[in-house]
Motif scaffolding. Sequence first.
Motif, PDB file in Angstrom:
ATOM      1  N   MET A  34      50.042  39.976  29.439  1.00 41.57           N
ATOM      2  CA  MET A  34      49.316  39.349  30.949  1.00 41.57           C
ATOM      3  C   MET A  34      50.401  38.860  31.770  1.00 41.57           C
ATOM      4  N   THR A  35      50.271  38.607  33.076  1.00 40.78           N
ATOM      5  CA  THR A  35      50.962  38.208  34.141  1.00 40.78           C
ATOM      6  C   THR A  35      50.511  37.029  34.794  1.00 40.78           C
ATOM      7  N   SER A  36      51.303  36.041  34.578  1.00 39.40           N
ATOM      8  CA  SER A  36      50.884  34.801  34.974  1.00 39.40           C
ATOM      9  C   SER A  36      50.971  34.448  36.374  1.00 39.40           C
ATOM     10  N   LEU A  37      50.212  33.727  37.136  1.00 38.45           N
ATOM     11  CA  LEU A  37      50.494  33.328  38.695  1.00 38.45           C
ATOM     12  C   LEU A  37      51.927  33.204  39.040  1.00 38.45           C
ATOM     13  N   ALA A  38      52.569  32.440  38.242  1.00 37.77           N
ATOM     14  CA  ALA A  38      53.884  31.984  38.469  1.00 37.77           C
ATOM     15  C   ALA A  38      54.914  33.245  38.409  1.00 37.77           C
ATOM     16  N   ASP A  39      54.560  34.380  37.524  1.00 38.59           N
ATOM     17  CA  ASP A  39      55.196  35.691  37.632  1.00 38.59           C
ATOM     18  C   ASP A  39      55.003  36.578  38.748  1.00 38.59           C
ATOM     19  N   TRP A  40      53.573  36.521  38.955  1.00 35.97           N
ATOM     20  CA  TRP A  40      53.128  37.372  39.974  1.00 35.97           C
ATOM     21  C   TRP A  40      53.701  36.811  41.371  1.00 35.97           C
ATOM     22  N   LEU A  41      53.578  35.558  41.451  1.00 31.41           N
ATOM     23  CA  LEU A  41      54.107  35.017  42.906  1.00 31.41           C
ATOM     24  C   LEU A  41      55.659  35.350  43.052  1.00 31.41           C
ATOM     25  N   ALA A  42      56.393  35.332  41.810  1.00 33.38           N
ATOM     26  CA  ALA A  42      57.716  35.721  42.073  1.00 33.38           C
ATOM     27  C   ALA A  42      58.098  37.109  42.294  1.00 33.38           C
ATOM     28  N   GLY A  43      57.205  37.802  42.125  1.00 30.25           N
ATOM     29  CA  GLY A  43      57.293  39.459  42.670  1.00 30.25           C
ATOM     30  C   GLY A  43      56.689  39.671  43.938  1.00 30.25           C
ATOM     31  N   GLN A  44      56.183  38.778  44.489  1.00 30.14           N
ATOM     32  CA  GLN A  44      55.645  39.150  45.758  1.00 30.14           C
ATOM     33  C   GLN A  44      56.674  39.123  47.093  1.00 30.14           C
ATOM     34  N   SER A  45      56.647  39.798  47.842  1.00 26.06           N
ATOM     35  CA  SER A  45      57.611  39.785  49.178  1.00 26.06           C
ATOM     36  C   SER A  45      57.181  38.639  50.147  1.00 26.06           C
ATOM     37  N   VAL A  46      57.222  37.529  49.817  1.00 31.14           N
ATOM     38  CA  VAL A  46      56.821  36.466  50.716  1.00 31.14           C
ATOM     39  C   VAL A  46      58.003  35.217  50.589  1.00 31.14           C
ATOM     40  N   ASP A  47      57.936  34.299  51.542  1.00 29.72           N
ATOM     41  CA  ASP A  47      58.854  33.237  51.482  1.00 29.72           C
ATOM     42  C   ASP A  47      58.773  32.605  50.063  1.00 29.72           C
ATOM     43  N   ALA A  83      34.084  30.440  33.881  1.00 29.13           N
ATOM     44  CA  ALA A  83      35.684  30.729  34.026  1.00 29.13           C
ATOM     45  C   ALA A  83      35.979  30.155  35.090  1.00 29.13           C
ATOM     46  N   THR A  84      37.256  29.532  35.265  1.00 30.42           N
ATOM     47  CA  THR A  84      37.964  29.059  36.344  1.00 30.42           C
ATOM     48  C   THR A  84      38.855  30.237  37.167  1.00 30.42           C
ATOM     49  N   ASN A  85      38.486  30.479  38.179  1.00 32.53           N
ATOM     50  CA  ASN A  85      39.061  31.860  38.903  1.00 32.53           C
ATOM     51  C   ASN A  85      39.650  31.343  40.078  1.00 32.53           C
ATOM     52  N   LEU A  86      41.039  31.722  40.293  1.00 39.96           N
ATOM     53  CA  LEU A  86      41.864  31.534  41.599  1.00 39.96           C
ATOM     54  C   LEU A  86      41.823  33.022  42.289  1.00 39.96           C
ATOM     55  N   VAL A  87      41.206  33.162  43.490  1.00 37.51           N
ATOM     56  CA  VAL A  87      41.183  34.262  44.253  1.00 37.51           C
ATOM     57  C   VAL A  87      42.132  34.051  45.448  1.00 37.51           C
ATOM     58  N   LEU A  88      43.091  35.089  45.667  1.00 39.52           N
ATOM     59  CA  LEU A  88      44.375  34.492  46.556  1.00 39.52           C
ATOM     60  C   LEU A  88      44.722  35.941  47.394  1.00 39.52           C
ATOM     61  N   THR A  89      45.062  35.913  48.432  1.00 35.52           N
ATOM     62  CA  THR A  89      45.606  36.865  49.306  1.00 35.52           C
ATOM     63  C   THR A  89      46.643  36.463  50.195  1.00 35.52           C
ATOM     64  N   PHE A  90      47.557  37.085  50.515  1.00 34.28           N
ATOM     65  CA  PHE A  90      48.787  36.940  51.409  1.00 34.28           C
ATOM     66  C   PHE A  90      48.454  37.841  52.646  1.00 34.28           C
ATOM     67  N   VAL A 141      45.317  27.374  27.882  1.00 38.39           N
ATOM     68  CA  VAL A 141      46.428  26.335  28.000  1.00 38.39           C
ATOM     69  C   VAL A 141      46.756  25.902  29.395  1.00 38.39           C
ATOM     70  N   GLY A 142      46.014  26.248  30.212  1.00 38.52           N
ATOM     71  CA  GLY A 142      46.051  25.763  31.727  1.00 38.52           C
ATOM     72  C   GLY A 142      47.015  26.560  32.742  1.00 38.52           C
ATOM     73  N   VAL A 143      47.063  27.771  32.283  1.00 31.60           N
ATOM     74  CA  VAL A 143      47.844  28.749  33.018  1.00 31.60           C
ATOM     75  C   VAL A 143      46.957  29.904  33.678  1.00 31.60           C
ATOM     76  N   PHE A 144      47.195  30.175  34.779  1.00 27.63           N
ATOM     77  CA  PHE A 144      46.378  31.206  35.518  1.00 27.63           C
ATOM     78  C   PHE A 144      47.145  32.485  35.418  1.00 27.63           C
ATOM     79  N   GLN A 145      46.115  33.381  34.706  1.00 27.46           N
ATOM     80  CA  GLN A 145      46.536  34.619  34.387  1.00 27.46           C
ATOM     81  C   GLN A 145      45.997  35.739  35.268  1.00 27.46           C
ATOM     82  N   LEU A 146      46.745  36.735  35.723  1.00 25.24           N
ATOM     83  CA  LEU A 146      46.250  37.730  36.530  1.00 25.24           C
ATOM     84  C   LEU A 146      45.242  38.660  35.789  1.00 25.24           C
TER      85      LEU A 146
END
Length: 316
Positions: free
Chosen positions: A1-14, A148-155, A167-172
């Motif tokens: 699984m990919t966590s939100l933190a890892d996913w964000l680290a791989g995005q081409s954003v500031d 379930a608790t879902n975070l839906v996100l776009t850049f 355990v309180g971590v958002f997973q992709l």
Amino acid sequence: MTSLADWLAGQSVDPKLASTVASMAAASVEIAGVLRQAAIKGQVVLASGTNVQGEQQKALDVISNDIVLKHLRENAAVSILISEELEEAVHLSNDGKYIIATDPLDGSSNLDVNVTVGTIFSVLDAGKGMLQPGSAQLAAAYTAYGPATNLVLTFGTSVAVFTLDDVGVFQLTDDEVEVPPATSEFAINTARERFWDEATTTYVRENVVGESGRAGKRYNMRWVGSMVADVHRILMRGGIFLYPLDSETVTKGGRLRLLYEANPMAMLIETAGGRSTTGKQGILDVVPTAIHQRVPVILGSAEEVQRVEQLYSTSG
């Protein structure tokens, strides 16, 4: 699984933009925890006051707003918070690059019956001021607090869905959400039919007659009354959401707020291949005149929104 933190680290954003989203995600995790215990602690009742919209607040509206404010105060990348629950924007004591516009707890009137509610937010460039059109958004997201608790996100390039684990971590769980272009479901509050304009009345009546109507197919109506719940369903499986301008809301400009409800939801839907409109223009093209400005909102599957736009174009 990919966590939100890892996913964000791989995005081409500031990285500071990524950290801003991470702060809102952390606030959502805390709000999710509060919601799980709310009924036990008696927090689903009304608070004593009203918000700037003149709407009665639930205790959890206030609590959720405080949670968001706490997390943003800890992030030097954010300089301004615009919240549904606060009359004025909060200018944080830093020179951060970003503005957060948020409805900290959308749909809170449904809390007493355990319906899905959510947090909606938009990220803007603080250097361009608070009154920017939706097309200027740098990111948009909502958190849906349901089974379930879902975070839906776009850049702005794709729409990703994350699910909160045990355990309180958002997973992709989905990184390429697409709204089906056609649908057989529509979401509107039919109790307001007496206030509707001609375009809305015609659209709904064409759907209700089913196979003999203009679309030539049978429709089902779905209406939760929590924007996050209704839009999440549409984003996942198609449909159209309508809260049009009507004879009762016309003096206010509409029912839903542009900066922190209409704009982030429109950005998510359009990025996923859907469409959005006020009936007269694209939601993302509206230039705001006030931080709590209201607008009509019609969004969802592209073919259905186009049908509504055609009806508006011919109804005068």
